[in-house]
Design an enzyme around this catalytic site. Structure first.
Site, PDB file in Angstrom:
ATOM      1  N   LYS A 128       0.865  -1.193   0.000  1.00 34.86           N
ATOM      2  CA  LYS A 128       0.000   0.000   0.000  1.00 34.86           C
ATOM      3  C   LYS A 128       0.890   1.228   0.000  1.00 34.86           C
ATOM      4  O   LYS A 128       2.043   1.167   0.430  1.00 34.86           O
ATOM      5  CB  LYS A 128      -0.873   0.017   1.260  1.00 34.86           C
ATOM      6  CG  LYS A 128      -2.089   0.890   1.138  1.00 34.86           C
ATOM      7  CD  LYS A 128      -3.218   0.159   0.443  1.00 34.86           C
ATOM      8  CE  LYS A 128      -4.439   1.015   0.250  1.00 34.86           C
ATOM      9  NZ  LYS A 128      -5.587   0.201  -0.187  1.00 34.86           N
ATOM     10  N   ASP A 168      -7.052   4.469  -4.362  1.00 35.14           N
ATOM     11  CA  ASP A 168      -7.709   4.312  -3.057  1.00 35.14           C
ATOM     12  C   ASP A 168      -8.309   5.687  -2.781  1.00 35.14           C
ATOM     13  O   ASP A 168      -8.580   6.445  -3.734  1.00 35.14           O
ATOM     14  CB  ASP A 168      -6.696   3.873  -1.980  1.00 35.14           C
ATOM     15  CG  ASP A 168      -7.372   3.381  -0.698  1.00 35.14           C
ATOM     16  OD1 ASP A 168      -7.819   2.225  -0.657  1.00 35.14           O
ATOM     17  OD2 ASP A 168      -7.487   4.171   0.274  1.00 35.14           O
TER      18      ASP A 168
HETATM   19  P1  NDP Z   1     -12.990   7.966  -2.526  1.00 34.10           P
HETATM   20  O1  NDP Z   1     -11.921   8.970  -2.345  1.00 34.10           O
HETATM   21  O2  NDP Z   1     -13.576   7.748  -3.873  1.00 34.10           O
HETATM   22  O3  NDP Z   1     -14.222   8.274  -1.541  1.00 34.10           O
HETATM   23  C1  NDP Z   1     -14.041   8.336  -0.182  1.00 34.10           C
HETATM   24  C2  NDP Z   1     -15.379   8.654   0.470  1.00 34.10           C
HETATM   25  O4  NDP Z   1     -15.250   8.504   1.883  1.00 34.10           O
HETATM   26  C3  NDP Z   1     -15.809  10.082   0.231  1.00 34.10           C
HETATM   27  O5  NDP Z   1     -17.219  10.165   0.264  1.00 34.10           O
HETATM   28  C4  NDP Z   1     -15.195  10.802   1.425  1.00 34.10           C
HETATM   29  O6  NDP Z   1     -15.840  12.031   1.756  1.00 34.10           O
HETATM   30  C5  NDP Z   1     -15.390   9.782   2.517  1.00 34.10           C
HETATM   31  N1  NDP Z   1     -14.333   9.928   3.529  1.00 34.10           N
HETATM   32  C6  NDP Z   1     -13.003   9.831   3.338  1.00 34.10           C
HETATM   33  N2  NDP Z   1     -12.329  10.058   4.468  1.00 34.10           N
HETATM   34  C7  NDP Z   1     -13.263  10.316   5.386  1.00 34.10           C
HETATM   35  C8  NDP Z   1     -13.218  10.636   6.748  1.00 34.10           C
HETATM   36  N3  NDP Z   1     -12.041  10.749   7.402  1.00 34.10           N
HETATM   37  N4  NDP Z   1     -14.395  10.824   7.402  1.00 34.10           N
HETATM   38  C9  NDP Z   1     -15.581  10.708   6.740  1.00 34.10           C
HETATM   39  N5  NDP Z   1     -15.675  10.418   5.436  1.00 34.10           N
HETATM   40  C10 NDP Z   1     -14.549  10.225   4.784  1.00 34.10           C
HETATM   41  O7  NDP Z   1     -12.393   6.602  -1.938  1.00 34.10           O
HETATM   42  P2  NDP Z   1     -12.867   5.113  -2.188  1.00 34.10           P
HETATM   43  O8  NDP Z   1     -14.335   5.057  -2.363  1.00 34.10           O
HETATM   44  O9  NDP Z   1     -11.979   4.534  -3.218  1.00 34.10           O
HETATM   45  O10 NDP Z   1     -12.464   4.421  -0.798  1.00 34.10           O
HETATM   46  C11 NDP Z   1     -13.365   4.312   0.286  1.00 34.10           C
HETATM   47  C12 NDP Z   1     -12.899   3.186   1.207  1.00 34.10           C
HETATM   48  O11 NDP Z   1     -12.875   1.954   0.475  1.00 34.10           O
HETATM   49  C13 NDP Z   1     -11.501   3.337   1.785  1.00 34.10           C
HETATM   50  O12 NDP Z   1     -11.465   2.749   3.067  1.00 34.10           O
HETATM   51  C14 NDP Z   1     -10.640   2.490   0.842  1.00 34.10           C
HETATM   52  O13 NDP Z   1      -9.450   2.055   1.451  1.00 34.10           O
HETATM   53  C15 NDP Z   1     -11.592   1.338   0.589  1.00 34.10           C
HETATM   54  N6  NDP Z   1     -11.343   0.547  -0.610  1.00 34.10           N
HETATM   55  C16 NDP Z   1     -11.234   1.129  -1.833  1.00 34.10           C
HETATM   56  C17 NDP Z   1     -11.036   0.348  -2.949  1.00 34.10           C
HETATM   57  C18 NDP Z   1     -11.004   0.919  -4.319  1.00 34.10           C
HETATM   58  O14 NDP Z   1     -10.905   0.146  -5.264  1.00 34.10           O
HETATM   59  N7  NDP Z   1     -11.094   2.219  -4.497  1.00 34.10           N
HETATM   60  C19 NDP Z   1     -10.875  -1.109  -2.846  1.00 34.10           C
HETATM   61  C20 NDP Z   1     -11.096  -1.633  -1.507  1.00 34.10           C
HETATM   62  C21 NDP Z   1     -11.298  -0.806  -0.450  1.00 34.10           C
HETATM   63  P3  NDP Z   1     -15.252  13.420   1.203  1.00 34.10           P
HETATM   64  O15 NDP Z   1     -15.632  13.462  -0.253  1.00 34.10           O
HETATM   65  O16 NDP Z   1     -15.926  14.441   2.040  1.00 34.10           O
HETATM   66  O17 NDP Z   1     -13.776  13.369   1.408  1.00 34.10           O
HETATM   67  O1  2IT Z   2      -7.941  -1.480  -0.633  1.00 33.84           O
HETATM   68  C1  2IT Z   2      -7.893  -1.968  -1.771  1.00 33.84           C
HETATM   69  O2  2IT Z   2      -8.034  -3.171  -1.985  1.00 33.84           O
HETATM   70  C2  2IT Z   2      -7.665  -1.048  -2.896  1.00 33.84           C
HETATM   71  N1  2IT Z   2      -7.564   0.157  -2.690  1.00 33.84           N
HETATM   72  C3  2IT Z   2      -7.521  -1.587  -4.287  1.00 33.84           C
HETATM   73  C4  2IT Z   2      -6.115  -2.058  -4.540  1.00 33.84           C
HETATM   74  C5  2IT Z   2      -5.818  -2.445  -5.959  1.00 33.84           C
HETATM   75  O3  2IT Z   2      -4.630  -2.743  -6.189  1.00 33.84           O
HETATM   76  O4  2IT Z   2      -6.704  -2.483  -6.811  1.00 33.84           O
END
Ligand code: NDP
Ligand code: 2IT
Length: 448
Positions: A128, A168
Site C-alpha cells: 500500500k 484508493d
Molecule cells: P474515494 O476517495 O472515492 O471516496 C471516499 C469517500 O469517503 C468520500 O465520500 C469521502 O468524503 C469519505 N471519507 C473519506 N475520508 C473520510 C473521513 N475521514 N471521514 C468521513 N468520510 C470520509 O475513496 P474510495 O471510495 O476509493 O475508498 C473508500 C474506502 O474503500 C476506503 O477505506 C478504501 O481504502 C476502501 N477501498 C477502496 C477500494 C477501491 O478500489 N477504491 C478497494 C477496496 C477498499 P469526502 O468526499 O468528504 O472526502
Molecule cells: O484497498 C484496496 O483493496 C484497494 N484500494 C484496491 C487495490 C488495488 O490494487 O486495486
C-alpha cells in the site's frame, strides 16, 4: 508458552516495535485474534516464525514529494510505499492521498492487503502507499504536478513484476493518468501492467471502477443467501459517496434493494424514496462537490444532516464504505437496536473492534473488509492479466469473473469457519483462509 500467550506476546512486540501506529496495531490484533486454531494445527508455522515475519514489512519506502502550487509556492508532502509481502505475487495495493495518511495508516492498509489479496485466489502480494497530500480544492494542474513529483521517486520501486499500485481514497482515474504518464516518460516503457485502475482508453479494464462496490454487494447477497434471504425490498445505508459507495449503491438497486442514505465527510443525506445514484455520481464523481448539494438538487423532500451519525438511521443492511473506524461501538448498538440483519465492510477496517464484537455477540451477519471489498483488487489482477496478454474483455465477461470470485471468497470463508467449528464467523474464516495460503508459500521459500 501456549498458543494464546504466544500470540499475545507477539501483539505486544508489534506495539513495541511500531510505536504510535494505532491503526497498524488494530489491524494486526484483528488477524492474530483469529489465528490460534490454525497455528495449533500447523506447528511448522510457529517453528518458521511465520507470524513474526508476516508482521514485518519486506520493505518500507518514505520519500519527499516537493511541488509548486498555482500561486508559485513550494509545497512539501511525504510519500509512502510499504511493500509488505510478496509470497503470492508482486506487491499489490492502492495509493491513498488524504491528509490523515501516515506510516501507521499505510502499514495497516498494507497488512490487510496481504490477506485480502490471498483470499482473492489470484497471484498478488500485499502493499500500500500514498501521501498526506490533500487533493481537496486543488486544480487539475496542481494535481498533475503533485502526481509527477510523487512518481519521480516511486517509479524506481515499482514494476509489472515487482509492485503494482492502484487507486484508493483520493486517487482515481485522473491521478492514475498523471502517474502513468510520468512513469512512461521516465522509463521510456509503455508498461501497462505497472498500475491498475487505468482509463479504458489506455490499458484500463472494464468493471474495475465498479468492482469494489459491486463486489461488496455480491458478498452481501451470498451472506444473505446462506440464510435463505436476499436484498429484494431491503433498506440499505451506505456511508461515503466515493468510488466504493457509488457502485455499491448502484448494485443494491439492481438487486431490488433500496439505499436510503449516504454521506461524505461533511454529513449525510436521508432519502426515503431511495437515493438517486446518478445524482450522487454527478455531484461527487464528476463535479467533485459536496453531498450537501444533493437535497436541493433532488427536490423530493430528502434531508441533509451536517455531522451526526448515519448509523442512527434504521436499516436492514449497513455498508460502511468511507474510511477506517467510522462505525463505532455506539453506532453498532444503534444498528442492532434497529434490527440490522447484515453489515459488510466496503471500506478498509471501518468498524472499530468494539463494533465488531457487538455485531458478533448479536449474531449480525458480518462481512469483514478483507473478504467483502476484495472485488476491487481482484479486478485489478484481472486488469494485469489483460495487460499481460494485450487483451481487453467485455463488461459482461469481466462482471461475471468478478461475481465468480466473490462467490468463491464467500464459500472459502464460510467453509473454513465451519471446518473449525466457528460457523457463520466470516472474520475468522477470512483471516484463517487468507493467512494459510500466504503461510504455505512462505514455508516453501525457506527463511527469506
Ligand atoms: P474515494 O476517495 O472515492 O471516496 C471516499 C469517500 O469517503 C468520500 O465520500 C469521502 O468524503 C469519505 N471519507 C473519506 N475520508 C473520510 C473521513 N475521514 N471521514 C468521513 N468520510 C470520509 O475513496 P474510495 O471510495 O476509493 O475508498 C473508500 C474506502 O474503500 C476506503 O477505506 C478504501 O481504502 C476502501 N477501498 C477502496 C477500494 C477501491 O478500489 N477504491 C478497494 C477496496 C477498499 P469526502 O468526499 O468528504 O472526502
Ligand atoms: O484497498 C484496496 O483493496 C484497494 N484500494 C484496491 C487495490 C488495488 O490494487 O486495486
Amino acid at each position: 508458552m501456549n498458543q494464546n500467550d504466544a500470540l499475545e506476546e507477539l501483539q505486544k512486540q508489534v506495539v513495541r516495535r511500531n510505536p504510535a501506529e494505532p491503526e497498524f496495531h488494530q489491524a494486526v490484533s484483528e488477524v492474530l485474534d483469529s489465528l490460534a486454531p490454525v497455528i495449533a494445527k500447523h506447528p511448522e508455522y510457529k517453528d518458521a516464525k511465520l507470524l513474526e515475519r508476516i508482521c514485518e514489512p519486506e520493505r518500507q519506502i518514505i520519500f519527499r514529494v516537493p511541488w509548486v502550487d498555482d500561486s508559485g509556492t513550494v509545497q512539501i508532502n511525504r510519500g509512502f510505499r510499504v511493500e509488505f509481502n510478496s509470497a503470492l505475487g508482486p506487491y499489490k495495493g492502492g495509493l491513498r492521498f488524504h491528509p490523515s495518511v501516515n506510516l501507521g495508516v499505510v502499514k495497516f492498509l498494507g497488512f490487510e492487503q496481504i490477506f485480502k489479496n490471498s483470499l482473492s485466489g489470484l497471484p498478488i502480494g500485499g502493499g500500500k502507499g500514498g501521501s498526506d497530500f490533500d487533493p481537496k480544492g486543488r486544480s487539475d494542474n496542481e494535481i498533475m504536478r503533485f502526481c509527477q513529483s510523487f512518481m519521480t521517486e516511486l517509479y524506481r520501486h515499482i514494476g509489472e513484476y515487482t509492485d503494482v499500485p492502484a487507486g484508493d481514497i483520493g486517487v482515481g482515474a485522473r491521478e492514475l493518468g498523471f502517474l502513468f504518464g510520468q512513469y512512461k516518460r521516465i522509463t521510456n516503457r509503455y508498461e501497462s501492467g505497472v498500475l491498475t485502475g487505468k482509463g479504458l482508453g489506455w490499458g484500463g479494464a472494464r468493471v474495475r471502477k465498479e468492482a469494489t462496490g459491486y463486489g461488496t454487494v455480491y458478498f452481501v447477497q451470498e451472506m444473505l443467501a446462506a440464510q435463505g434471504q436476499d436484498l429484494e425490498g431491503k433498506e440499505v445505508t451506505v456511508s461515503g459517496s466515493g468510488n466504493v459507495a457509488i457502485y455499491a449503491m448502484e448494485k443494491v438497486h439492481q438487486f431490488g434493494g433500496k439505499v436510503v442514505a449516504c454521506s461524505d465527510s461533511g454529513g449525510y443525506v436521508y432519502d426515503p424514496a431511495g437515493i438517486d445514484v446518478d445524482l450522487v455520481r454527478q455531484i461527487k464523481e464528476i463535479e467533485r462537490g459536496r453531498i450537501s448539494e444533493y437535497t436541493e438538487r433532488r427536490r423530493n423532500g430528502s434531508d441533509y444532516a451536517a455531522g451526526g451519525s448515519i448509523w442512527n438511521l434504521p436499516c436492514h443492511v449497513a455498508l460502511p464504505c468511507a474510511t477506517q473506524n467510522e462505525l463505532t461501538g455506539d453506532d453498532a448498538s444503534a444498528l442492532i437496536r434497529s434490527g440490522v440483519l447484515a453489515v459488510a465492510e466496503g471500506a478498509n477496517m471501518p468498524c472499530t473492534p468494539e463494533a465488531m464484537k457487538l455485531f458478533r455477540d448479536a449474531g449480525t451477519l458480518f462481512g469483514p473488509a478483507k473478504a467483502a471489498n476484495a472485488g476491487g483488487v481482484a479486478t485489478s489482477a484481472l486488469e494485469m492479466q489483460q495487460n499481460a496478454s494485450r487483451d481487453s474483455w467485455s463488461f459482461e465477461y469481466s462482471e461475471q469473473r468478478l461475481r465468480d470470485i466473490m462467490v468463491e471468497i464467500h464459500r472459502s470463508c464460510f467453509e473454513t469457519a465451519e471446518e473449525y467449528g466457528r460457523s457463520g464467523d466470516y472474520v475468522f474464516g477470512a483471516n484463517t483462509t487468507g493467512f494459510s495460503r500466504v503461510a504455505d508459500a512462505m514455508l516453501a521459500f525457506g527463511v527469506i
